[in-house]
Design a protein around this motif. Sequence first.
Motif, short mmCIF file in Angstrom:
data_model
loop_
_atom_site.label_atom_id
_atom_site.label_comp_id
_atom_site.label_asym_id
_atom_site.label_seq_id
_atom_site.Cartn_x
_atom_site.Cartn_y
_atom_site.Cartn_z
N PHE A 115 38.93 28.66 47.67
CA PHE A 115 38.46 29.69 48.58
C PHE A 115 37.94 30.88 47.79
CE2 PHE A 115 42.15 27.57 50.59
CZ PHE A 115 41.50 26.95 51.64
N ALA A 116 37.03 31.61 48.42
CA ALA A 116 36.45 32.78 47.78
C ALA A 116 37.45 33.93 47.72
CB ALA A 116 35.20 33.22 48.54
N ASP A 117 37.19 34.88 46.85
CA ASP A 117 38.00 36.09 46.76
C ASP A 117 38.02 36.80 48.12
OD1 ASP A 117 37.92 35.33 44.13
OD2 ASP A 117 37.02 37.19 43.39
N ASP A 118 39.15 37.45 48.42
CA ASP A 118 39.25 38.35 49.58
C ASP A 118 38.91 37.66 50.90
OD1 ASP A 118 39.76 40.25 47.63
OD2 ASP A 118 37.71 41.01 47.62
N THR A 119 39.43 36.45 51.09
CA THR A 119 39.13 35.67 52.29
C THR A 119 40.15 35.87 53.40
OG1 THR A 119 37.96 33.96 51.04
CG2 THR A 119 38.86 33.31 53.18
N GLU B 298 46.90 36.20 45.34
CA GLU B 298 46.38 37.56 45.21
C GLU B 298 44.85 37.56 45.26
OE1 GLU B 298 47.93 38.92 41.53
OE2 GLU B 298 50.00 39.01 42.24
N ARG B 299 44.24 36.60 44.60
CA ARG B 299 42.77 36.54 44.52
C ARG B 299 42.13 36.28 45.87
NH1 ARG B 299 38.99 32.72 44.43
NH2 ARG B 299 40.49 31.00 44.36
N VAL B 300 42.65 35.30 46.62
CA VAL B 300 41.97 34.87 47.85
C VAL B 300 42.35 35.69 49.07
CG1 VAL B 300 41.75 32.52 46.97
CG2 VAL B 300 43.68 33.09 48.49
#
Length: 201
Positions: free
Chosen positions: A92-96, A120-122
């Motif tokens: 999944f992309a960052d901040d999803t 934390e990333r997604v």
Amino acid sequence: MGKWFPRIYDIAMRPIERSGFKKIRTKLGKEANGRVLEVGSGTGINFPYYRNAIRVDAIEPNSIMREKSLRRLERARVPIQLSNARAESLPFADDTFDTVLATLVFCTIPNPVKAIQEIERVSKPGAKVLFFEHVRVEQPFLRKTQDLLTPLWKKLCDGCHLNRDTLALLKQSNLEVTEVKYYYNQIFVVVKSFNNKSNKL
């Protein structure tokens, strides 16, 4: 992961699910809102409890577990997309995600630190990150028992670490822990946190 453990998982867990876990899962399912990531969805035991999610992306690397979860997925009240993926490498992309939920899974993840970093990333800045896990206990006798049983337990239960200190790992991460509630002589814990990363410019 072997084939026998996922096949008996629901039967083995049924007594404790009925006696207390169901209530915990119900509360966490209601708190999961917006776009939700479930890490290690197993046999889909959490699927019936989602009420406020717009969509749930559930990852589960074990094919038998995924197959067993399809019945619950079809009856879920919210849209659920089930994927074959591992927590250490989320597709999944960052901040999803607005919410991330993990229940009784971090004991088996080979690299839990990397999994937390991926969460934390997604997840978005300020996203809710909810855990229900069994953890290493403070009581000396129980802690020693966990240590002694873990090597055999890992073999019998497909990598489950009875003595993994997941709570300590969370406190060392960039997640901000806001609530910790223990159950069953502090063997199980619900941890509520949020992603403390800053908005990207």
